[in-house]
Write a protein that holds these residues in place. Structure first.
Motif, short mmCIF file in Angstrom:
data_model
loop_
_atom_site.label_atom_id
_atom_site.label_comp_id
_atom_site.label_asym_id
_atom_site.label_seq_id
_atom_site.Cartn_x
_atom_site.Cartn_y
_atom_site.Cartn_z
N GLY A 1 1.00 -1.05 0.01
CA GLY A 1 -0.08 -0.15 -0.16
C GLY A 1 0.63 1.04 -0.14
N GLY A 2 2.26 0.92 0.63
CA GLY A 2 3.23 2.15 0.71
C GLY A 2 3.47 2.47 -0.38
N ILE A 3 3.79 2.04 -1.86
CA ILE A 3 4.60 1.82 -2.35
C ILE A 3 3.78 3.20 -3.40
CG2 ILE A 3 5.15 1.22 -4.85
CD1 ILE A 3 5.81 -1.89 -4.22
N GLY A 4 2.59 3.07 -3.68
CA GLY A 4 2.62 4.30 -4.34
C GLY A 4 1.82 5.32 -4.31
N GLN A 5 2.66 5.73 -2.58
CA GLN A 5 1.89 7.35 -1.92
C GLN A 5 2.69 8.12 -2.41
OE1 GLN A 5 -1.59 7.24 -1.15
NE2 GLN A 5 -1.76 4.64 -0.74
N THR A 6 2.36 9.36 -2.02
CA THR A 6 3.32 10.80 -2.22
C THR A 6 2.76 11.32 -1.37
OG1 THR A 6 1.52 11.77 -3.46
CG2 THR A 6 2.95 10.51 -4.46
N GLN A 7 2.06 10.80 -0.24
CA GLN A 7 1.40 11.97 0.86
C GLN A 7 2.50 11.06 1.56
OE1 GLN A 7 -0.65 14.38 1.20
NE2 GLN A 7 -0.55 14.34 -1.03
N ILE A 8 3.01 11.96 2.36
CA ILE A 8 3.90 10.96 4.16
C ILE A 8 2.56 10.41 4.81
CG2 ILE A 8 5.61 11.24 5.94
CD1 ILE A 8 6.47 13.86 3.57
N PHE B 1 7.31 11.39 13.02
CA PHE B 1 6.29 12.39 13.15
C PHE B 1 6.86 13.80 13.57
CE2 PHE B 1 3.40 9.44 12.57
CZ PHE B 1 2.62 10.13 11.45
N LEU B 2 7.58 13.90 15.10
CA LEU B 2 8.65 15.26 14.88
C LEU B 2 9.20 16.08 14.28
CD1 LEU B 2 9.46 14.00 18.74
CD2 LEU B 2 7.96 15.72 18.18
N SER B 3 10.37 15.17 12.90
CA SER B 3 10.67 15.81 12.29
C SER B 3 9.66 16.07 11.11
CB SER B 3 11.97 14.73 11.29
OG SER B 3 12.54 13.83 12.35
N MET B 4 8.31 15.52 11.48
CA MET B 4 8.06 16.02 9.89
C MET B 4 7.10 17.70 10.21
SD MET B 4 5.48 13.45 7.75
CE MET B 4 5.03 12.70 9.40
N ILE B 5 6.50 17.13 11.72
CA ILE B 5 6.37 19.15 12.03
C ILE B 5 7.42 19.13 12.40
CG2 ILE B 5 5.67 19.84 15.00
CD1 ILE B 5 4.72 16.77 15.21
N MET B 6 8.45 19.68 12.56
CA MET B 6 9.35 20.32 12.61
C MET B 6 9.19 21.40 11.38
SD MET B 6 10.53 20.51 15.48
CE MET B 6 11.05 19.98 17.22
N LEU B 7 9.37 20.20 9.97
CA LEU B 7 10.10 21.04 8.97
C LEU B 7 8.14 21.04 8.12
CD1 LEU B 7 11.85 17.48 7.49
CD2 LEU B 7 12.81 20.06 8.12
N SER B 8 7.62 21.02 8.94
CA SER B 8 6.18 21.07 8.08
C SER B 8 5.70 20.46 7.06
CB SER B 8 6.71 23.06 8.86
OG SER B 8 6.21 23.94 9.30
N ALA B 9 6.38 19.35 6.60
CA ALA B 9 6.22 18.52 5.61
C ALA B 9 5.15 17.07 5.74
CB ALA B 9 7.28 17.68 5.26
N THR B 10 4.35 17.11 4.63
CA THR B 10 3.13 16.45 4.62
C THR B 10 3.06 15.97 3.07
OG1 THR B 10 1.12 18.21 3.38
CG2 THR B 10 1.30 17.28 6.34
N LYS B 11 3.82 16.18 2.28
CA LYS B 11 3.82 15.31 1.41
C LYS B 11 5.39 15.64 0.90
CE LYS B 11 1.57 18.95 -1.16
NZ LYS B 11 0.48 19.59 -2.04
N MET B 12 6.04 13.91 -0.14
CA MET B 12 7.19 14.33 -0.85
C MET B 12 7.26 15.48 -1.28
SD MET B 12 7.34 10.49 -2.38
CE MET B 12 7.05 8.87 -1.36
N SER B 13 7.15 16.31 -1.64
CA SER B 13 7.43 17.46 -3.00
C SER B 13 7.78 18.66 -1.72
CB SER B 13 6.62 18.23 -3.68
OG SER B 13 5.19 18.52 -2.88
N GLN B 14 6.98 18.40 -0.44
CA GLN B 14 7.48 19.79 1.29
C GLN B 14 9.16 18.89 1.40
OE1 GLN B 14 3.92 19.51 2.69
NE2 GLN B 14 3.13 21.57 2.04
N ILE B 15 8.81 17.60 1.10
CA ILE B 15 10.03 17.23 1.97
C ILE B 15 11.46 17.30 1.28
CG2 ILE B 15 10.20 15.05 2.00
CD1 ILE B 15 10.13 14.23 4.95
N SER B 16 11.45 17.24 -0.56
CA SER B 16 12.74 17.66 -0.82
C SER B 16 13.31 18.72 -1.13
CB SER B 16 12.26 17.41 -2.51
OG SER B 16 10.87 17.62 -2.65
#
Length: 343
Positions: A167-174, A215-230
């Motif tokens: 299920g996680g392979i095709g996902q873009t939402q973190i 989750f704390l890392s994503m909260i600090m980076l304010s990232a919810t999508k792969m495009s934001q984390i890049s």
């Protein structure tokens, strides 16, 4: 949300969990689970967005169904055994009780609610749902582990690891990726529950630490999508590096914290002559490894063309001490594994 109301809901979460953990009575354990569920619903809807309302509705309906099945099983067990003690469920009702508790956890094939609910809520609420809310049902499973059906745990464990990876392979939402990651990790925990509950508990503790760090890392980076984390490298290089390492730890690569539980579970399955199960779960975990490595590749080896000219890292005031401790634990507990297991 009003801080007083938020404090009341969080206190209710703590009280519900404490009631479930400290009870020897099925009815009290059920009441603790219900308090937990009802306390989380207002926290889910603190941002009145249609996705949040939909997620809270799905969560409520699923948890209500699981609670009804659990209460029905407890009542039948009380009729047969003449007592409500948690440690003495009848063999007839253990399967239905286990399925009800596993539905609350989000194990496959009762997992359909978890990705949708996690996607519709905020990162902080997702952190609570992925860690704190799994503690009471998991402790109940540990308490009835001596009576649980081995075939049920092996089948659901293998299915969860497979579904979690596929299920996680095709996902873009973190957040959806973390939901399928949670399903996969719970599969590893459940498959060994009957054979070695202590190892399951060890795996669950490490899962909680690593998921909290992510989750704390994503909260600090304010990232919810792969495009934001890049694009996070230009904001905070150090935090992006530790996020990449936490992802590899969740994947179970040595020498990080996520490697010992997988190694020990495989060794335990081989010791119990369950070679086919050990082979299948290792092959299924390769699917999970793929999407973790894809996320790591996006973080480490791609850089957005919109690079900020500022050389100052934008690091707002946040609880860095707590975050650094959790991150350190999520990365460096491998050398302590023998000492932890011997205690």
């Amino acid at each position: 949300m009003n801080p007083l109301a938020m404090m009341m809901f969080l206190t209710s979460l703590a009280i519900g969990t404490t009631i479930t953990l400290s009870s020897h009575h099925w009815l009290l354990a059920w009441i603790g689970l219900e308090i937990n569920t009802l306390a989380l619903l207002p926290i889910m809807t603190k941002t009145p967005h249609p996705r949040a309302i939909e997620a809270a509705t799905k969560y409520f309906l699923t948890q209500a169904t699981a609670s009804a099945l659990m209460l029905f099983s407890c009542l039948i067990n009380a009729m047969q055994a003449g007592e409500w003690d948690i440690n003495t469920p009848s063999n007839l009702m253990t399967n239905s009780l286990s399925i009800a508790i596993m539905m609350k956890l989000g194990l496959a094939p009762m997992h359909f609610w978890l990705p949708e609910v996690l996607q519709g809520i905020s990162l902080v609420t997702g952190l609570i749902l992925s860690t704190w809310q799994k503690i009471p049902p998991m402790i109940l499973l540990f308490q009835i582990s001596h009576n649980i059906n081995l075939s049920l745990t092996v089948i659901l464990g293998l299915t969860s690891v497979l579904i979690g990876g596929w299920g996680g392979i095709g996902q873009t939402q973190i957040r959806k990726i973390m939901a399928f990651s949670s399903i996969g990790h719970l599969g590893w925990i459940i498959i060994i529950l009957k054979l070695n509950p202590q190892l399951s508990l060890f795996n669950f503790i490490l899962y909680t630490i690593m998921t909290t760090a992510m989750f704390l890392s994503m909260i600090m980076l304010s990232a919810t999508k792969m495009s934001q984390i890049s694009t996070s490298w230009t904001k905070n290089p150090a935090l992006t590096t530790t996020t990449m390492l936490v992802l590899l730890s969740l994947a179970g690569l040595p020498p990080l914290t996520g490697f010992p539980p997988k190694l020990l579970i495989i060794m335990e399955l081989i010791k119990q002559n369950m070679f086919i199960s050990a082979t299948l779960i290792m092959l299924a975990s390769l699917l999970t490894l793929f999407f973790y490595l894809r996320l790591t590749y996006i973080i480490a080896l791609t850089l957005s063309p919109n690079i900020h000219n500022s050389t100052i890292w934008r690091t707002p005031t946040k609880p860095w001490l707590v975050f650094s401790i959790i991150n350190t634990m999520a990365l460096t507990l491998l050398p302590l594994t023998p000492a932890i297991l011997l205690t």
